[in-house]
Enzyme design. Structure first.
Site, PDB file in Angstrom:
ATOM      1  N   HIS A 114       0.839  -1.205   0.000  1.00 15.85           N
ATOM      2  CA  HIS A 114       0.000   0.000   0.000  1.00 15.85           C
ATOM      3  C   HIS A 114       0.873   1.255   0.000  1.00 15.85           C
ATOM      4  CE1 HIS A 114      -3.168  -2.779   1.268  1.00 15.85           C
ATOM      5  NE2 HIS A 114      -4.062  -1.810   1.097  1.00 15.85           N
ATOM      6  N   HIS A 152       2.007  -4.201   9.388  1.00 17.12           N
ATOM      7  CA  HIS A 152       3.368  -3.889   8.938  1.00 17.12           C
ATOM      8  C   HIS A 152       4.178  -3.275  10.055  1.00 17.12           C
ATOM      9  CE1 HIS A 152       3.204  -4.714   4.652  1.00 17.12           C
ATOM     10  NE2 HIS A 152       2.027  -4.120   4.589  1.00 17.12           N
TER      11      HIS A 152
END
Length: 178
Positions: A114, A152
């Site tokens: 992303h 993440h």
């Protein structure tokens, strides 16, 4: 030359972030705010494909069609490079180490796809000042959301930032349209 200092700073930040990854994500996850959870979950839907389509539309409707092939090429590079890096490095997601993730994610962690996508699109918007500033805000929010959601580490996000900017700047510079 000035642009390269940013990459050097980013590389140093990446190296340092590896040392503190678990502490940083643990702190952020432990201090989540309930009213922000839905907002950051919603940001998860702004993935690479959505960013690509929005960026493509912006270039098209602002009559900057000469950059469209370069945007397509940059996103192809982004998709291929991120896929192979994730498979080659095979870094487990933070939730495998006990971090509670707000959303499920099944592939590997490094780098953040992303984040790489939004930072790949960012240099293409520099010509359109108001849109560029909106992209910067969304880029920061999307990058932070990856850590906030627990999917993440900070190093994944920093690597995504560096990778996205490197891809776009390389494509734009080679195409001599920077």
């Amino acid at each position: 030359m000035k642009k390269y200092y940013y990459y050097l700073f980013g590389l140093i930040a990446l190296i340092i972030s590896f040392i503190f990854d678990k502490q940083i994500i643990s702190f952020i996850v432990a201090n989540r705010l309930e009213f922000l959870n839905k907002f950051f979950i919603l940001l998860d839907y702004i993935n690479g494909f959505v960013i690509f389509i929005i960026s493509l539309a912006i270039l098209y409707f602002n009559k900057d069609k000469k950059r469209i092939p370069y945007l397509i090429l940059a996103f192809l590079f982004y998709a291929v490079i991120v896929f192979f890096l994730k498979e080659f490095i095979a870094r487990p997601r933070p939730y495998t180490f006990g971090i509670y993730a707000l959303i499920p994610d099944t592939n590997f962690s490094f780098p953040s796809g992303h984040t790489t996508a939004i930072f790949t699109a960012l240099p293409f918007m520099k010509k359109f000042k108001n849109i560029y500033y909106i992209y910067i805000i969304f880029a920061i929010l999307i990058a932070f959301s990856r850590i906030y959601l627990g999917v993440h580490y900070l190093s994944d996000v920093i690597a995504g930032i560096l990778l996205g900017l490197l891809i776009s700047n390389f494509i734009l510079k080679k195409g001599k349209i920077w």
